[in-house]
Design a protein around this motif. Structure first.
Motif, PDB file in Angstrom:
ATOM      1  N   LEU A 160       2.521  -0.600   7.884  1.00  0.00           N
ATOM      2  CA  LEU A 160       1.748  -1.623   8.596  1.00  0.00           C
ATOM      3  C   LEU A 160       0.339  -1.737   8.020  1.00  0.00           C
ATOM      4  N   TRP A 161      -0.324  -0.598   7.798  1.00  0.00           N
ATOM      5  CA  TRP A 161      -1.681  -0.627   7.256  1.00  0.00           C
ATOM      6  C   TRP A 161      -1.705  -1.207   5.849  1.00  0.00           C
ATOM      7  N   GLN A 162      -0.695  -0.909   5.030  1.00  0.00           N
ATOM      8  CA  GLN A 162      -0.641  -1.492   3.685  1.00  0.00           C
ATOM      9  C   GLN A 162      -0.553  -3.016   3.766  1.00  0.00           C
ATOM     10  N   HIS A 163       0.266  -3.507   4.675  1.00  0.00           N
ATOM     11  CA  HIS A 163       0.401  -4.957   4.842  1.00  0.00           C
ATOM     12  C   HIS A 163      -0.890  -5.568   5.396  1.00  0.00           C
ATOM     13  N   ILE A 164      -1.527  -4.870   6.328  1.00  0.00           N
ATOM     14  CA  ILE A 164      -2.787  -5.368   6.886  1.00  0.00           C
ATOM     15  C   ILE A 164      -3.849  -5.421   5.797  1.00  0.00           C
ATOM     16  N   ASP A 165      -3.926  -4.375   4.975  1.00  0.00           N
ATOM     17  CA  ASP A 165      -4.886  -4.384   3.863  1.00  0.00           C
ATOM     18  C   ASP A 165      -4.607  -5.544   2.912  1.00  0.00           C
ATOM     19  N   ALA A 166      -3.330  -5.797   2.620  1.00  0.00           N
ATOM     20  CA  ALA A 166      -2.965  -6.915   1.733  1.00  0.00           C
ATOM     21  C   ALA A 166      -3.360  -8.250   2.358  1.00  0.00           C
ATOM     22  N   LEU A 167      -3.187  -8.369   3.669  1.00  0.00           N
ATOM     23  CA  LEU A 167      -3.573  -9.595   4.363  1.00  0.00           C
ATOM     24  C   LEU A 167      -5.074  -9.811   4.290  1.00  0.00           C
ATOM     25  N   VAL A 168      -5.847  -8.768   4.572  1.00  0.00           N
ATOM     26  CA  VAL A 168      -7.309  -8.870   4.516  1.00  0.00           C
ATOM     27  C   VAL A 168      -7.751  -9.256   3.110  1.00  0.00           C
ATOM     28  N   GLU A 169      -7.175  -8.607   2.106  1.00  0.00           N
ATOM     29  CA  GLU A 169      -7.538  -8.920   0.725  1.00  0.00           C
ATOM     30  C   GLU A 169      -7.207 -10.372   0.383  1.00  0.00           C
ATOM     31  N   MET A 216     -12.675   3.587  15.709  1.00  0.00           N
ATOM     32  CA  MET A 216     -12.271   4.429  14.596  1.00  0.00           C
ATOM     33  C   MET A 216     -13.486   4.713  13.735  1.00  0.00           C
ATOM     34  N   PRO A 217     -13.582   5.915  13.196  1.00  0.00           N
ATOM     35  CA  PRO A 217     -14.681   6.195  12.261  1.00  0.00           C
ATOM     36  C   PRO A 217     -14.599   5.251  11.065  1.00  0.00           C
ATOM     37  N   SER A 218     -15.736   4.905  10.491  1.00  0.00           N
ATOM     38  CA  SER A 218     -15.756   3.938   9.389  1.00  0.00           C
ATOM     39  C   SER A 218     -14.967   4.413   8.175  1.00  0.00           C
ATOM     40  N   ASP A 219     -14.831   5.721   8.009  1.00  0.00           N
ATOM     41  CA  ASP A 219     -14.097   6.250   6.858  1.00  0.00           C
ATOM     42  C   ASP A 219     -12.638   6.596   7.188  1.00  0.00           C
ATOM     43  N   TRP A 220     -12.167   6.149   8.349  1.00  0.00           N
ATOM     44  CA  TRP A 220     -10.800   6.462   8.772  1.00  0.00           C
ATOM     45  C   TRP A 220      -9.776   5.810   7.839  1.00  0.00           C
ATOM     46  N   VAL A 221      -8.724   6.583   7.536  1.00  0.00           N
ATOM     47  CA  VAL A 221      -7.617   6.086   6.737  1.00  0.00           C
ATOM     48  C   VAL A 221      -6.336   6.550   7.410  1.00  0.00           C
ATOM     49  N   CYS A 222      -5.365   5.665   7.489  1.00  0.00           N
ATOM     50  CA  CYS A 222      -4.080   6.010   8.071  1.00  0.00           C
ATOM     51  C   CYS A 222      -3.520   7.243   7.368  1.00  0.00           C
ATOM     52  N   GLU A 223      -3.070   8.209   8.140  1.00  0.00           N
ATOM     53  CA  GLU A 223      -2.558   9.476   7.587  1.00  0.00           C
ATOM     54  C   GLU A 223      -1.493   9.266   6.529  1.00  0.00           C
ATOM     55  N   ALA A 224      -0.649   8.268   6.710  1.00  0.00           N
ATOM     56  CA  ALA A 224       0.437   8.009   5.769  1.00  0.00           C
ATOM     57  C   ALA A 224      -0.067   7.479   4.423  1.00  0.00           C
ATOM     58  N   LEU A 225      -1.325   7.066   4.354  1.00  0.00           N
ATOM     59  CA  LEU A 225      -1.891   6.520   3.125  1.00  0.00           C
ATOM     60  C   LEU A 225      -2.775   7.503   2.378  1.00  0.00           C
ATOM     61  N   ARG A 226      -2.937   8.691   2.917  1.00  0.00           N
ATOM     62  CA  ARG A 226      -3.797   9.690   2.258  1.00  0.00           C
ATOM     63  C   ARG A 226      -3.094  10.311   1.088  1.00  0.00           C
TER      64      ARG A 226
END
Length: 102
Positions: free
Chosen positions: A24-33, A92-102
């Motif tokens: 989901l986060w990968q798709h959201i990042d792609a959408l934002v980009e 969420m903290p500004s440096d937060w990253v989804c655990e699955a993307l680390r």
């Protein structure tokens, strides 16, 4: 709440939930980009949005009836209160990253 529910029967399901959160986060990042690039490709934005909604629908069909009830049954009252406070007004903290993307 996942860290508090990691053991026992939910362990495998939580692994699936984390993987899907990453998707989901990968798709959201792609959408934002795609939206920030203003590349003039409305079909791309629409396509990514449709994929996000489909992923979220399939994900929620598992997470809501299976995981959410464990919040009431398995978490301490202190942990439940922390989660409710976070949902009510946390950020969420500004440096937060989804655990699955680390």
């Amino acid at each position: 709440m996942f860290p508090h529910l990691q053991s026992g029967a939910l362990m495998m399901l939580l692994m699936v939930m984390r993987r899907e959160h990453g998707q989901l986060w990968q798709h959201i990042d792609a959408l934002v980009e795609s939206m920030q690039n203003q590349s003039g490709e409305p079909n791309k934005v629409e396509g990514i949005s449709t994929e996000i909604l489909a992923l979220l629908d399939r994900h929620s069909q598992k997470e809501e009836p299976i995981i959410y009830p464990h919040m009431d049954a398995d978490l301490s009252s202190d942990d439940q209160e922390k989660i409710r406070d976070l949902l009510a007004g946390g950020a969420m903290p500004s440096d937060w990253v989804c655990e699955a993307l680390r």
